[in-house]
Write a protein that holds these residues in place. Structure first.
Motif, mmCIF file in Angstrom:
data_model
loop_
_atom_site.group_PDB
_atom_site.id
_atom_site.type_symbol
_atom_site.label_atom_id
_atom_site.label_comp_id
_atom_site.label_asym_id
_atom_site.label_seq_id
_atom_site.Cartn_x
_atom_site.Cartn_y
_atom_site.Cartn_z
ATOM 1 N N THR A 74 -32.718 23.008 1.874
ATOM 2 C CA THR A 74 -32.848 23.186 3.320
ATOM 3 C C THR A 74 -34.337 23.220 3.650
ATOM 4 O OG1 THR A 74 -32.883 25.597 3.161
ATOM 5 C CG2 THR A 74 -30.737 24.549 3.492
ATOM 6 N N LEU B 95 -33.391 20.611 8.362
ATOM 7 C CA LEU B 95 -32.441 19.728 7.696
ATOM 8 C C LEU B 95 -31.788 20.457 6.549
ATOM 9 C CD1 LEU B 95 -33.374 18.462 4.686
ATOM 10 C CD2 LEU B 95 -34.826 17.049 6.087
ATOM 11 N N LYS C 23 -25.307 11.132 -1.329
ATOM 12 C CA LYS C 23 -26.264 11.998 -0.624
ATOM 13 C C LYS C 23 -25.736 12.262 0.781
ATOM 14 C CE LYS C 23 -30.889 11.425 -0.821
ATOM 15 N NZ LYS C 23 -32.231 10.881 -0.492
ATOM 16 N N THR C 24 -25.898 13.478 1.223
ATOM 17 C CA THR C 24 -25.545 13.793 2.598
ATOM 18 C C THR C 24 -26.658 14.605 3.229
ATOM 19 O OG1 THR C 24 -23.903 14.799 4.052
ATOM 20 C CG2 THR C 24 -24.269 15.880 1.937
ATOM 21 N N ARG C 25 -26.877 14.391 4.509
ATOM 22 C CA ARG C 25 -27.972 15.101 5.189
ATOM 23 C C ARG C 25 -27.561 15.428 6.620
ATOM 24 N NH1 ARG C 25 -33.333 11.804 5.751
ATOM 25 N NH2 ARG C 25 -33.641 12.406 3.587
ATOM 26 N N GLU D 140 -29.620 19.191 3.022
ATOM 27 C CA GLU D 140 -29.355 17.957 2.283
ATOM 28 C C GLU D 140 -28.788 18.297 0.919
ATOM 29 O OE1 GLU D 140 -32.519 14.912 2.425
ATOM 30 O OE2 GLU D 140 -32.336 14.842 0.247
ATOM 31 N N LEU E 258 -29.536 16.779 10.012
ATOM 32 C CA LEU E 258 -30.910 16.982 10.501
ATOM 33 C C LEU E 258 -30.864 17.337 11.983
ATOM 34 C CD1 LEU E 258 -33.905 14.828 9.489
ATOM 35 C CD2 LEU E 258 -33.578 15.301 11.895
ATOM 36 N N GLY F 88 -27.254 16.232 -2.827
ATOM 37 C CA GLY F 88 -27.058 14.966 -3.522
ATOM 38 C C GLY F 88 -26.414 15.176 -4.870
ATOM 39 N N ASP G 66 -36.922 9.521 2.552
ATOM 40 C CA ASP G 66 -36.191 9.245 1.314
ATOM 41 C C ASP G 66 -35.079 8.226 1.534
ATOM 42 O OD1 ASP G 66 -37.667 10.810 -0.446
ATOM 43 O OD2 ASP G 66 -36.624 12.615 0.210
#
Lengths: 210, 657
Positions: free
Chosen positions: B186, B225, B238-240, B227, B242, B229, B78
């Motif tokens: 998640t 992960l 957006k933050t992720r 995430e 991982l 948004g 993405d």
């Protein structure tokens, strides 16, 4: 080649279109109970002696044919006296559970009598009761074969079924040619007889299948 | 073959139906996920790329310009890049993503800036489908098996064969919540693989007898992960986070075989964007840590590799009806600590891009970027045009000049020259001087897209690449005569030289899309090399000269689909392993009875077919799919040291709410 591909695509498209028009899928559910015996003579049957098989299955009408699923249990004992396991005093045996899904296409031969060729595929779960060990070839101790294995199996079958009047009960007989793809395939020919009971599919099953 | 292709092309032209138009291009693909069970399967869906494997689970990828030993294509999920390449050995199975959630893939073989990150060997961007409003839950289970277990014949001394273990199982779960302006999710995946093929089991398994114990010869990959948004009034954030942990065997080309390793990956991504009128501004912080740690083995091999990268990027773009402009900058700070080496680097990248529709049927595009490192710079320049010559014919061309920093070539020699003494640990001698040149290449591509009917498109393209400097790592390994050790290969003199040569690539692809009922496509490619350099020619012999794919999918009912893929690949030659040609290998010691095979530097051409049936239940909440791979049970082998894939079957079930 061009003609062949054109024909193939036309057949696929037409059959797909036809099946979209069929609205009565999942209408009727049939439960099968039967027994089977091995009738094919080959290398496998010369070395392994099968018990009569027990078969439980279900079929449901689905578009152009019947969708089916089931399980068949067979117990095998060694025919070959040279076969021995970890415990030489104990008999060498294994059990087989063939868990499958399949599809068959029924033709009506006369009133109440249908003939259906079909195809099944699934997994054959094998459990060995007295596993084979080999003497060590190196220095790391004896090697014991896995007591459980599973292997891909496909099966071609023909079913002859006779409905008993208006009752939900029917008698059937099936010949199936089954091949489990071990390194040296296990090939089995089975003749089975059994009874089936058909009824309208309960709503909750229909909802699940759709 | 040519007659067959012509016939099929004609057939496609004349098969018209009431359909929805779909155009296939080099950079966008409509993904049919029915035969994909894990992320590495994605590589099989890109006909322009080649992938080689020794274990059937991890891959070397050639996206066209650099071959198998060059930098690997960058992977995005993405739009956010994820770096799973360890010394050019790529393992997409570290992606915590389900193939069921990916609705299309965009990709390109050209070196370029993609989504605020440098993609030196092209990119593969996986786009997941949007979440349904409210709470989403999904879980899947996948199990596969290769045929040819001994079964009851294990009791028969004349017929007994070694055990073949199973593939998988793979588990995947996702929990997510989506509201009008925000979402959070998640995902977690656990994948397992047992490399038990005769060709690699003894070699890999020979590491596993440690202190009187056989450790499992197995890859175990756990990834996750989280995430979140938010988007509103032109803003989007957006933050992720991982995480990936992979117990595996990294194929280290300078060593000529695998090294047990724990590959670990951590990522923190924060990105934001703001759109106002025709302007859009984006910024991102990306922190990622790549580690290669010790995995128990009887040789005490240990990469001891730890690399931490901080990347900051800022870009602005302007878009009007006939013009699009973009410019940006990326700053990367990289700290690498490995064995005794402690290295710090800063690389700045500046880029700009312009696309202009100079006339309704004609567009021009120009791109420029420059990588600036401490002692060298590397520019990339690209000029292209697109012309809609008739209603049915679109012609496009692209001229690219590219230089690639030594650092971005991802080769172990770069780190060797900065004090990473892994070569000493592995007793790899190397021939000086090792090249320190940048890779330099010029390419020109012409592509013709013919829309033969609303449903049928045909693409004919040709690409020429001139490598004025291509660094090739080369290691002609020796054969270890002591078969019982399972080592088979020993490193000799390692070379890393800059070579010149030419590559020619021709492609044909055609597709027909008849709604959701039926669609199919074919792809064929032919590749050729010319060079005065023997090493250059030998290097590209690893890549098949000709490949052919045919895919079709039919959906005879709303809740049922069938798909099939046929693949042909010409023979390849791996001359680095010429000393093994004709030598014997055998199965692992405790896999009684011992079974033998023979190494060949030529992998044979093969034609194989995969088929899949998929059935949906319970208003599409519950899905089962059944795949048979290598239906013809032919010898499918991608590498001299690689496995011979026999017929496999895979069952996958998934449940979603």
């Amino acid at each position: 080649m061009l003609r062949y591909l054109s024909t193939l695509i036309t057949i696929l498209a037409v059959s797909a279109s036809l099946s979209y028009g069929q609205q009565d899928s999942y209408r009727q559910l049939s439960l099968d109970v039967g027994g089977a015996t091995s009738i094919l003579e080959n290398t496998f049957s010369q070395h392994w002696n099968p018990s009569p098989s027990l078969h439980l299955g279900g079929r449901i009408n689905y578009h152009l044919g019947n969708l089916e699923a089931g399980v068949r249990y067979t117990d095998y004992s060694a025919n070959d006296p040279s076969y021995e396991g970890r415990n030489p005093a104990e008999e060498v045996r294994f059990t087989s559970y063939f868990v499958y899904i399949g599809w068959e296409y029924p033709f009506t031969l006369s009133e109440g009598l249908t003939f259906a060729p079909g195809l099944r595929f699934g997994n054959n779960f094998l459990t060995f009761k007295n596993t084979k060990t080999y003497p060590p070839d190196g220095s790391f101790g004896e090697y014991v074969f896995d007591p459980k294995e599973s292997e891909f199996t496909y099966e071609l079958l023909t079913r002859l079924e006779y409905s008993l009047g208006d009752s939900p009960w029917a008698l059937y007989s099936t010949f199936s040619y089954s091949r489990t793809l071990t390194y040296h395939p296990m090939t089995v020919g089975l003749l089975s007889v059994g009874v089936s009971y058909s009824f309208s599919t309960p709503g909750w099953i229909k909802n699940f299948l759709q | 073959m040519i007659r067959f292709l012509l016939s099929l092309t004609l057939l496609l032209c004349f098969c018209q139906a009431k359909v929805t138009a779909q155009v296939w291009t080099n950079s966008q693909d409509s993904l049919d996920t029915t035969v994909l069970t894990n992320p590495n399967d994605l590589l099989r869906t890109i006909p322009e790329w080649d992938a080689a494997t020794t274990d059937g689970f991890t891959y070397l990828v050639n996206s066209g310009r650099y071959g198998y030993y060059g930098p690997q294509p960058s992977v995005y999920l993405d739009g956010i890049p994820i770096d799973f390449s360890y010394f050019n050995w790529q393992n997409l199975n570290m992606l915590p993503a389900s193939m069921d959630h990916i609705n299309h893939v965009s990709y390109s073989a050209d070196s370029r800036i993609h989504n605020q990150a440098v993609a030196p060997a092209g990119f593969l961007d996986l786009h997941t489908q949007p979440l349904d409003p409210g709470f989403n839950a999904y879980g899947s289970f996948t199990l596969g098996n290769q045929i040819e277990d001994p079964g009851p014949w294990s009791y028969d001394t004349t017929r007994v064969t070694p055990n073949i273990d199973r593939r998988g199982p793979h588990y995947f779960s996702r929990f997510a919540y989506s509201d009008t302006n925000w979402y959070a999710q998640t995902q977690f995946s656990l994948r397992q693989h047992q490399p038990t093929n005769l060709n690699n089991h003894h070699r890999i398994g020979s590491y596993s007898y440690v202190d009187g114990t056989w450790h499992p010869v197995k890859n175990i990959i756990a990834n996750g992960l989280a995430e979140a948004g938010y988007s509103s009034s032109g803003w989007d954030f957006k933050t992720r986070i991982l995480y990936g942990n992979n117990e595996e065997y990294v194929f280290f080309q300078p060593f000529g075989r695998e090294i047990p390793s724990l590959t670990k990956y951590k990522q923190l991504a924060l990105q934001g964007g703001y759109q106002i009128g025709n302007w859009k501004f984006q910024s991102r912080y990306l922190g990622h840590q790549k580690k290669l740690d010790y995995r128990v083995n009887n040789k005490d091999y240990d990469f001891d590799w730890d690399q931490l990268t901080h990347s900051f990027s800022l870009s602005g773009s302007y878009q009007r009806s006939n013009t699009q402009l973009q410019a940006g900058t990326i700053i990367e700070r990289i700290r690498t600590h490995a064995l005794e080496m402690d290295n710090r680097q800063t690389i700045a990248t500046f880029y700009s891009e312009m696309t202009s529709n100079i006339a309704p049927q004609h567009a021009l595009n120009a791109k420029a970027s420059v990588d600036i490192a401490t002692f060298e710079t590397a520019p990339v320049l690209s000029l292209g045009s697109t012309h809609q010559l008739t209603n049915a014919w679109k012609l496009s061309s692209q001229l690219i000049y590219e230089e690639l920093l030594y650092h971005r070539q991802q080769n172990s020699t770069y780190w060797l020259q900065r004090g990473y003494d892994l070569f000493d640990q592995l007793s790899i001698s190397y021939d000086m001087p090792l090249s320190t040149e940048k890779n330099k290449s010029t390419s020109f591509e012409v592509s013709n897209i013919f829309t033969l009917s609303p449903s049928v498109s045909l693409n004919l393209s040709g690409r020429y690449i001139y490598h004025s400097a291509l660094n090739i790592p080369w290691q002609v390994v020796s054969h270890d005569q002591q078969q019982f050790t399972g080592e088979y290969t020993n490193p000799q003199d390692f070379y890393f030289t800059s070579e010149q040569g030419n590559r020619f690539i021709f492609r044909l692809s055609a597709s027909q899309y008849i709604g959701s009922l039926f669609n199919h496509n074919i792809n064929a490619s032919f590749k050729h090399s010319r060079s005065q350099s023997r090493r250059y020619r030998n290097y590209w012999k690893q890549v098949p000269k000709a490949t052919f794919d045919y895919n079709f999918k039919i959906k005879p009912a709303e809740d049922l689909s069938f798909s099939a893929t046929a693949h042909y690949q010409s023979a390849t030659t791996w001359l680095e392993y010429q000393n093994l040609d004709g030598e014997t290998y055998r199965s692992l010691q405790p896999q009684y009875p011992i079974k033998y095979g023979t190494f060949h530097i030529d992998t044979p051409s093969f034609f194989n077919i995969d088929i899949t049936a998929k059935k949906w239940f319970w208003d599409r909440r519950f899905v089962t799919s059944f795949s048979v791979r290598n239906l013809l049970n032919t010898e499918v082998r991608y590498h001299t040291l690689g496995l011979d894939k026999a017929l496999q079957f895979i069952i996958k079930t998934s449940l979603s709410f």
